[in-house]
Design a protein around this motif. Sequence first.
Motif, PDB file in Angstrom:
ATOM      1  N   SER A  74       0.853  -1.189   0.000  1.00 32.83           N
ATOM      2  CA  SER A  74       0.000   0.000   0.000  1.00 32.83           C
ATOM      3  C   SER A  74       0.888   1.238   0.000  1.00 32.83           C
ATOM      4  N   THR A  75       0.293   2.345  -0.351  1.00 35.22           N
ATOM      5  CA  THR A  75       1.001   3.617  -0.351  1.00 35.22           C
ATOM      6  C   THR A  75       0.051   4.703   0.132  1.00 35.22           C
ATOM      7  N   ASN A  76       0.610   5.728   0.722  1.00 35.70           N
ATOM      8  CA  ASN A  76      -0.199   6.861   1.175  1.00 35.70           C
ATOM      9  C   ASN A  76      -0.386   7.833   0.025  1.00 35.70           C
ATOM     10  N   LEU A  77      -1.577   8.384  -0.085  1.00 34.06           N
ATOM     11  CA  LEU A  77      -1.877   9.351  -1.135  1.00 34.06           C
ATOM     12  C   LEU A  77      -1.900  10.755  -0.541  1.00 34.06           C
ATOM     13  N   LEU A 158      10.093   4.593   2.297  1.00 33.98           N
ATOM     14  CA  LEU A 158      11.390   5.039   1.796  1.00 33.98           C
ATOM     15  C   LEU A 158      11.298   5.948   0.575  1.00 33.98           C
ATOM     16  N   TYR A 159      10.123   6.397   0.228  1.00 37.60           N
ATOM     17  CA  TYR A 159       9.997   7.194  -0.991  1.00 37.60           C
ATOM     18  C   TYR A 159       8.856   8.197  -0.880  1.00 37.60           C
ATOM     19  N   ARG A 160       8.958   9.207  -1.720  1.00 36.73           N
ATOM     20  CA  ARG A 160       7.876  10.181  -1.924  1.00 36.73           C
ATOM     21  C   ARG A 160       7.996  10.619  -3.376  1.00 36.73           C
ATOM     22  N   LEU A 161       7.051  10.164  -4.190  1.00 35.01           N
ATOM     23  CA  LEU A 161       7.110  10.381  -5.626  1.00 35.01           C
ATOM     24  C   LEU A 161       5.965  11.272  -6.086  1.00 35.01           C
ATOM     25  N   ASN A 162       6.277  12.204  -6.968  1.00 38.68           N
ATOM     26  CA  ASN A 162       5.258  13.068  -7.566  1.00 38.68           C
ATOM     27  C   ASN A 162       4.754  12.409  -8.837  1.00 38.68           C
ATOM     28  N   GLY A 163       3.443  12.358  -8.976  1.00 34.58           N
ATOM     29  CA  GLY A 163       2.850  11.765 -10.164  1.00 34.58           C
ATOM     30  C   GLY A 163       1.591  12.508 -10.574  1.00 34.58           C
TER      31      GLY A 163
END
Length: 171
Positions: A74-77, A158-163
């Motif tokens: 899962s990932t946080n939005l 471990l990440y924070r990505l812009n999409g």
Amino acid sequence: MGIKDRFRSLSVVDTVAALVAMVAVAGVLWSPKLSNTVARATGSVKPVLVSVDVRNSRAADPERLIKEALGNGSTNLIIRNQPAGSAELIRVDDIRRKLVAVQPDGQVVFADDPNQQIQGIIDARFILRSNATITPSGVVVAGTKLKVGTPVELDGRLYRLNGIVSGIDLQ
């Protein structure tokens, strides 16, 4: 004792206590968790698949980052700089650009861009499953309208990505 006499016997402390109690009851009735539970029970909350394209993000080891994201499940939005809860990560598709070359005999040859691997650039499509409220004006996730083209941040351990949202599929 009449009603007027009863109201006269109330002190300021009694009035403030009654007001605080009414605000607390109103807060419980209008809380987001309760409204989400009611919406889920009435069927207005439905699962949706959201495609988020992440392009030209740099990472020292892009393959490990994607494996870690898939391993977490899962990932946080974060939509428009507002936390919007978490979403289940279904899969990550590779959307790296291809180099196209036409050979002298007319044959078309495709190849991966080697610069992306050397420079550690991530070009991926994250497929997420989340619960959303379906309204006549669109899909609402955590109180925020979500449409194709909406900037989204994917936030993991471990990440924070812009999409950018590239597709929404109502299931």
